[in-house]
Each structure stands twice: as C-alpha cells, then as structure tokens.
Scaffold this motif. Structure first.
Motif, PDB file in Angstrom:
ATOM      1  N   THR A 182       0.915  -1.047  -0.369  1.00 15.90           N
ATOM      2  CA  THR A 182       0.417   0.009   0.450  1.00 15.90           C
ATOM      3  C   THR A 182       0.674   1.509  -0.092  1.00 15.90           C
ATOM      4  O   THR A 182       0.479   1.950  -0.794  1.00 15.90           O
ATOM      5  CB  THR A 182      -1.228   0.020   1.116  1.00 15.90           C
ATOM      6  OG1 THR A 182      -2.216  -1.076   1.356  1.00 15.90           O
ATOM      7  CG2 THR A 182      -1.401   1.155   1.152  1.00 15.90           C
ATOM      8  N   LEU A 183       2.179   1.062   0.573  1.00 17.26           N
ATOM      9  CA  LEU A 183       2.542   2.515   1.002  1.00 17.26           C
ATOM     10  C   LEU A 183       3.749   2.517  -0.514  1.00 17.26           C
ATOM     11  O   LEU A 183       3.310   4.020  -1.134  1.00 17.26           O
ATOM     12  CB  LEU A 183       3.722   1.974   1.958  1.00 17.26           C
ATOM     13  CG  LEU A 183       4.715   3.316   2.298  1.00 17.26           C
ATOM     14  CD1 LEU A 183       3.897   4.378   2.749  1.00 17.26           C
ATOM     15  CD2 LEU A 183       5.892   2.837   2.912  1.00 17.26           C
ATOM     16  N   ARG A 184       3.868   1.961  -0.991  1.00 16.60           N
ATOM     17  CA  ARG A 184       4.823   1.828  -2.262  1.00 16.60           C
ATOM     18  C   ARG A 184       3.926   1.865  -3.699  1.00 16.60           C
ATOM     19  O   ARG A 184       4.649   2.765  -4.219  1.00 16.60           O
ATOM     20  CB  ARG A 184       5.018   0.268  -2.957  1.00 16.60           C
ATOM     21  CG  ARG A 184       6.190   0.327  -4.306  1.00 16.60           C
ATOM     22  CD  ARG A 184       6.167  -1.159  -4.474  1.00 16.60           C
ATOM     23  NE  ARG A 184       6.406  -1.806  -3.447  1.00 16.60           N
ATOM     24  CZ  ARG A 184       6.177  -2.499  -3.584  1.00 16.60           C
ATOM     25  NH1 ARG A 184       5.769  -3.244  -3.307  1.00 16.60           N
ATOM     26  NH2 ARG A 184       7.818  -3.255  -2.210  1.00 16.60           N
ATOM     27  N   SER A 185       2.563   1.899  -3.234  1.00 10.33           N
ATOM     28  CA  SER A 185       0.847   2.492  -4.498  1.00 10.33           C
ATOM     29  C   SER A 185       1.002   3.744  -3.727  1.00 10.33           C
ATOM     30  O   SER A 185       1.229   4.259  -5.405  1.00 10.33           O
ATOM     31  CB  SER A 185       0.022   1.469  -4.244  1.00 10.33           C
ATOM     32  OG  SER A 185       0.188  -0.290  -4.361  1.00 10.33           O
ATOM     33  N   GLU A 186       0.982   3.995  -2.539  1.00 11.19           N
ATOM     34  CA  GLU A 186       1.078   5.516  -2.465  1.00 11.19           C
ATOM     35  C   GLU A 186       2.055   6.890  -3.059  1.00 11.19           C
ATOM     36  O   GLU A 186       1.380   7.833  -4.174  1.00 11.19           O
ATOM     37  CB  GLU A 186       0.773   5.555  -0.749  1.00 11.19           C
ATOM     38  CG  GLU A 186       0.345   7.375  -0.515  1.00 11.19           C
ATOM     39  CD  GLU A 186       0.365   7.069   1.066  1.00 11.19           C
ATOM     40  OE1 GLU A 186       0.273   8.343   1.522  1.00 11.19           O
ATOM     41  OE2 GLU A 186       0.102   6.467   1.972  1.00 11.19           O
ATOM     42  N   GLU A 187       2.979   6.032  -2.893  1.00 14.73           N
ATOM     43  CA  GLU A 187       3.976   6.694  -3.427  1.00 14.73           C
ATOM     44  C   GLU A 187       4.069   6.590  -5.032  1.00 14.73           C
ATOM     45  O   GLU A 187       4.053   7.752  -5.587  1.00 14.73           O
ATOM     46  CB  GLU A 187       5.192   6.255  -3.207  1.00 14.73           C
ATOM     47  CG  GLU A 187       5.792   6.411  -1.560  1.00 14.73           C
ATOM     48  CD  GLU A 187       7.171   5.251  -0.850  1.00 14.73           C
ATOM     49  OE1 GLU A 187       7.412   4.499  -2.060  1.00 14.73           O
ATOM     50  OE2 GLU A 187       7.689   5.064  -0.008  1.00 14.73           O
TER      51      GLU A 187
END
Length: 280
Positions: A182-187
């Motif tokens: 999820t964090l990677r997707s947000e970035e």
C-alpha cells in the motif's frame, strides 16, 4: 448469490454494439438510440447550430447542446429529456455543465481498444482521471484550489480501493506485506499526480502562445534551410533547448548571429508547438 448479482461491473463495448442493439420505433427515438446519439455527439465534439457563435472551448468527449434541440431531434418532451439526462448522470454515464440556455455534456468514455485489466492499465486509468480533472484548470475554467482538492480525492479513493484489494488478497497476513504494498502504491500514485500536474502547468503556459504568428518559422524552413527536413529537426532541437534551458546547447549554433536568429524564432516555435498540443 444476491450479493454477487449486486456487485458493480463495467461493460466494455464500442458504438458498433449499440448500433446493433438499436431498434427503430417510428420517429420517436428509444432510450438506446438517444444514448447512442449522445455518444456520437460527444465523440465528434458536436455543437448545436443555435450555439455556434458562443465561445466555449470543448474538451474531449464533450458536446454543447440545448434540451429543446434534443427534444426536437428525439421527438421527446423536454421534461423527458431532462429526466433522461438526470438518470444517466446518476448512473455515472455523463456529467453536465449547466449554462443559461444550454448544457455541456461530458460522456465518460475510454478512447481506444480496451485491454485486459492489469496493474499497468489501472495506472493508465488513474492518470487519465487526473488529466481530465486538470484539463479544466489548463483552459482556465477551474481554480488551482478546486482542482487540487479533486486530485486529492481521486488519489484517496484509488488508494482505498488498492487497500481493500490487498485486504481481500491477504486476509490472514500478519507480516506487513499488505502495508508495504500500500505504501509503495501511494508513492507511485503521488508521483503520477505530480507528473500530470507538471505537464498540465507547461500546457497551460504554452496555450498563451497558440495565437502568436508561426509563419516566420515556416519561412525559416523554406528560405534559410532550403526545405531540408533533417536540418529543421536539428534546428527545432536547438529551439527546444533555447526555450527550456535559456540557451542552445549545440556547437552548430554557437555564433552570436545564429543564436540571435534562433531567439527571433522562439515565439513562432512556441506558437506551432501550442497549436500542435491543442490539436492532440
């Protein structure tokens, strides 16, 4: 079974499918025919003859019509047309900009051949939504505040969808894999938004040059370069460097006289570039 039947689904079909489904019943258009008519009008950028003199810059998949014209063309009552448009808007099929005596209709269409859903397609769809929001800002019909708010909302909605998909894919996960993804997707989403905004900002500034005279660059191509395409490509590269960096970077244009000649062609170059951007 009931939940599965009520799950939202997207149907991919081109206008040929709707042409096949249409059934002619006298002069009065069916709902399917009326919907297809809106599709045709939006794809062609249709403007009602009554509104031809009004200065409104249509965006992609938009048409400018009046309820009275649609009622006359479809052989419907005006109230029926308004109710039909209300229902399609509630279904998410279109959006309306209501003006004093007319309406701008935007049909939600994906132009081109549909691909199988994958992560790359989702990223493309997300970028397309952001670009659509930024378009009104580019042409001066929306404020930075309103567009920024909409960009943030789209990003949060998309991230929530990704988080929900991760939760369903890893229901018993306790290793933190879901949160990392999820964090990677947000970035990635944030970077996409920033890229779209940067491009829109350049486009907005560039639009100011679309009414400038580009003919000096055409004359330069004919007279100075003798109509040589390769030479014009090299000169255009130098002009682009002049616009972006403030000076040409090639050795072929290092002399003051040649640099001054390029500088005199900067505005005509931007004019042609702006017109090409508008057409695309």
């Amino acid at each position: 079974m009931r939940n599965r039947n009520e799950a939202p689904a997207t149907i991919l079909a081109n206008t040929e499918v709707f042409d096949y489904l249409k059934e002619k019943v006298g002069e009065r258009k069916t709902r399917t025919e009326a919907y297809c008519d809106l599709l045709d009008k939006s794809l062609s950028g249709f403007v009602s003859p009554f509104l031809r003199k009004q200065d409104y810059d249509l965006g992609p998949c938009q048409c400018h019509v009046t309820v009275s014209d649609l009622a006359s063309e479809w052989h419907w009552h005006r109230a029926t047309v308004r109710s039909f448009l209300d229902t399609l808007e509630a279904f998410g099929q279109l959006e309306r900009i209501r003006l004093a005596k007319s309406v701008i209709i935007t049909m939600h269409l994906r132009i081109g051949t549909p691909d199988m859903p994958d992560s790359g397609q989702k990223e493309t769809d997300f970028a397309t939504r952001i670009q659509g929001i930024l378009y009104d800002w580019v042409i001066g019909k929306a404020t930075s505040f309103d567009v920024g708010k909409s960009c943030g909302q789209i990003m949060r909605q998309t991230l929530a969808e990704i988080t929900g998909q991760d939760s369903r894919a890893y229901p018993d996960n306790h290793s933190g894999t879901t949160s990392v993804h999820t964090l990677r997707s947000e970035e990635q989403l944030r970077e996409t938004v920033l890229e779209c905004i940067a491009h829109a900002a350049l486009w907005r500034v560039l639009r100011k040059s679309r009414f400038d005279d580009g003919s000096p660059l055409v004359q330069f191509f004919r007279s100075d370069l003798g109509g040589e395409w390769a030479a014009f490509i090299e000169a255009s590269k130098e002009l682009a460097e002049l616009v972006i960096d403030g000076k040409p970077d090639g050795t072929d244009f290092g002399m003051d006289e040649e640099t001054e000649r390029l500088e005199s062609l900067r505005k005509p170059f931007l004019s042609l570039l702006a017109k090409a951007q508008e057409e695309s």
